[in-house]
Scaffold this active site. Sequence first.
Site: not given
Length: 867
Positions: A138, A271-274, A306-307, A310, A329
Site C-alpha cells: 500500500e 502495521a498493514m492490513e493485508n 484498527h487493523e 480493515h 482509514e
Amino acid sequence: MEKPFNFNETPGKLPKQVAPSEYLIRVVPNIDNFTFSGSETVKLSARSPVRQLVLNALELKIEAASVDRKELPVSAIKIDKENELLTLTLPSELAAGDHTLALRFTGRINQQGQGLFYMHYQEQGSGARKVMLGTQFEATDARRFFPCWDEPAFRARFQLSVVVPENWLAVSNMPIESEKEIAGGKEVRFAPTPPMSSYLNVFVAGELDVIESRVGPTQIRVIATKGKAELGRYALEASAQILEYYNDYFGVPYPLPKLDQIAIPGGFGGAMENWGGITYYESTLLFDPKNSSGETKQNVCEVLAHEMAHMWFGDLVTMAWWDNLWLNEGFASWMGSKCTAHFNPQWEVWLARELPRDPTRRTGIAREAAMEGDGRSTTHPIQQPIATEAEANSAFDDITYKKGQSFLRMLESFLREDVFRDGIRRYVAAHKYSNTTTVDLWSALSEASKKPVGEIAAGWTEQPAFPVVKVKREPDEKVRLTQERFTVNFKSAPPLLWKIPLTYSIVGETPATLLMAGKTAELDKIPADRALKLNVNGAGNYRAEYDVPSWNLLLDTLPKLSVDDRVNLLSDSWALAEAGRAPISLYFGLVEKLPASTDLAEREQIIEVTDFINRLLIGSPHRKKFQRYARSLLRLTFGALAWEPTAAEPLSAATLRASLIRTLGDLNDPGIIAGCRERFEKYLADPTSLAADLRPAVLAVVGRYADEKTWNKLHELGLKTTSIEEKQNYYNALAEAGDPKLVRKTLSIALADELPTSRAVFLVPRVARYSTRPDLVWEFAAANMKALLAKSDAAGMNRYAPGLFTFFSDESRVVELRTYARKNLPAASAPEVAKAVDEIQFRAEFRKRLASQLSAWIDGKNVANAR
C-alpha cells in the site's frame, strides 16, 4: 457531486477495457544478492477489442511476454518509468472475451518498506544476525513485486507460489495448499485468495515461530522471529476477542479460513492490513508481561483493533480510488477505538493521548491532532482528489485518519449507536467483494436512520476545516449560537458553513441534540444562572467559544463536569489561545481552577501544553520563568502519585506518573533529574529494580542530561538487547541528549545498520524534537538526505525533509526550506513543504505573543501571592 461506485467511472491511469480475474504468480528470491525472478499467468477479460494491454510495473525487468500463448517480440514491450506503466502492443486486435497473459520478470529486494524488502535482525537468545523477507504494497507498490493492474478497483483472485530455504516458514494471505522440496530449498504454494485489490497481497518468510488458536472456523496465529512468538500471547488472546466482536458488529462473518498477525523486525514502522496476513512492526504486536509497559499493552490492543476492522472496511469492501482512502482509514481508526473502549473502558480510549509514530507529528487526542492541522491554510477535505501515485502515498495523514474518525464518532452519536450499526451492516452486505465511494456509505446510513446523512456529511467530508460555535447569553433565558470557520494562522480564510450535529446540556441535566443547519441558532429556556456546556463529552468535531458570563458559570461548576467535558474545555481554551481568539490567561485560569485530580486524560492535556510551550521557548529569556511556573502546576499531581507504583493502582496512574517524570525532567526539575539518575544506576545493577512502566521515562530523562559516559552506556545496552521495545527505549533516550557533541553521535546512528531501516530514519526527526537542536539535525540531514531517503518507505518520502523544519520557530528558515525544496524535492512534496512553512510561521508568531502574555500572567500571580 460524487456518485455511487461505478467501475467505468472510477479514476485511475489504467484503461478499463481489460480487467484481470485471476493471477498465478511464482517468485524465487535470491537472498545472496537481494534480487528475485518471477513468472505469472493472468486470466483477463477484454470487455471490448483492444490493440494494447496496459498495466503497472515498477523497477521490474520484463524478460518475456505472451498473450494466449503467442510470444510478443521485445519491441512490443515498453516500460514507462515515470508513469509506472507496462504497455504490451499486440500484433493484431485482441477480441472481446477471455484471454491469458503470461510474463517472466526480475526485480530487486529493497532495504526499505516498498515492494519486497529484507530485514536484518538479531535472533532472540543467540543474538545471531539473521535476515528475513516481507512485503509492503500500500498504496501502489504491488507493481514492484509483480506486473499487475495495481489500482483498487481491479479486484482479482491471486495465487502465489514462492521458493524459500528449507528451514524458513513462508506466509501469505491464504493457507498453504502444497509444499515440495526442490533444489536449494522448498516451493510453497498458497491457496487462491477471494477477489481483492492488488495492494492487499502479502508475503513474509524467514526463521519464524508460531502460536495459534481458533474462533469458530477461523484459525488465528501470531507469527514472529524464532524465540519471540510467545510474546504474542496477549495479541493472540485479544485477536480472538476482537474477531468475535467484529463478526457480530458487521453482520458478515470474517470470510477467510485464517487470520495471521505477523511481527516483523523492520521495513516499516506501523502495521498493514493485508487480508488474512496482517503485518506489524514488532513493538506494535509483541508484549512481554515482565518487561513491557502498560502503555505498550494498550497500543497493541488498539493497533490490532484498527487493523482487524480493515478486514471488513478496506479488504472485504474497498474504496474505489485513493480519494476515498478515509473510508478505509477513518473508519478503521474509529472502529478500532470503539472496540478497544468496549473491552477496556478503564483506558479512557477516546481521551487517550496518542504517541506519534512519526516524530514530526505532535502528540494529542486523535480529534485534537486532526483539528490542529485542519485549522490551517494547508488543510484539505477528508475526500481529496488524488491524481498520481505520489499523491496517494501522501494521503495517509491526520485528516484522513483522525478527522475521519472524529466525524464518524460525531455522526454515530447523532444517529444513535444501534441505528449507525444497522447502516454499517447494510453497507457491508450490499458491497462485499466490491468497491465503494463515500456516497454508498451515506446511502446505507440514510436508509437505516431515515435522515439525510449525505446532506449533513457533505460539509464535513467534501470541504476543509471545521467550525467554532460562539455562545452568547441573551435576555429571556435565550442563548444565541453562531458558527464560523475556525482558523489558526490563516487570515482572510474563505467562510464556510456546516450542518452541525450539536449536543448540549444544562450542567447536571440530560443532554439534548440540535442539528444547527444555518449560520445562527437559538436555545430557549436556559436559566441565566445555570452553566451551559456545548459538545457533551467532547464527541463533536467543533470548538465552542463562550461569552464571559457563560464561561464564568462553567468555571464555577467544574467539579460537576465529567472528565470528558473538562478535557474538552481545556482543549478548546488552548486552541482559542493558539488562534489568537483568547488570551493565554483563559487557558491557565481554567487549569488553576480545576479540582485536584490524578485523572490521566485531564492531566495529560496540561502536560502536553506545558511541553509544547517549553520547547517553543527554547532560547527565550522567558523560558526559565515558565519552567518554574509549569513545575508548580505539575508537581502537586506527581506528589499525589509518588515515585513508586503500587500493586492496586490502575494503568492510568502508571501512565500518568511516567508522563510527569518525563515532562518535569524536561522542565529542569532537579528532584526528578536526581531521582532518574539514582534509579538508572540501580537499574544497571538490577534491571528488575525499575518498573517497566517507568523505564522509558527514566531513561529519557537520563539521556536528556547525559554525559559521554552515560551516552555510551545507553548505546551499549541498545546494541546488546534483542527486544525491540527495549531497543526503542535506549535509542529514544540517546535521541534526547542535549550536548551538541552527543547530538551528532546520535545522528550518525541513522546512517549505520544497527537499527531497522524504519527506526534508523526516524531517529533523525526524534533528535530534532527532543534534543533542542533542530539546527544540528537539519545540517546533518541535508548532508545525508540521499542515504536517509533510501531507508524511508513510500509514505515518508515526500514529508521527510519538510518535516524536519517543523521544529523551527525562526521565520528565516522559511526561505531556506523553499530554496531547498525548489532544488531538491519532487513536485509531489509541495503540500508537505507548504505545511512546514505554515508551521514555522505559526510558531514564530505564537512564540512572540506567548512570551509576553505568559510573562504578564506569571508576574501577576507572583504579585498576588506577595500580597
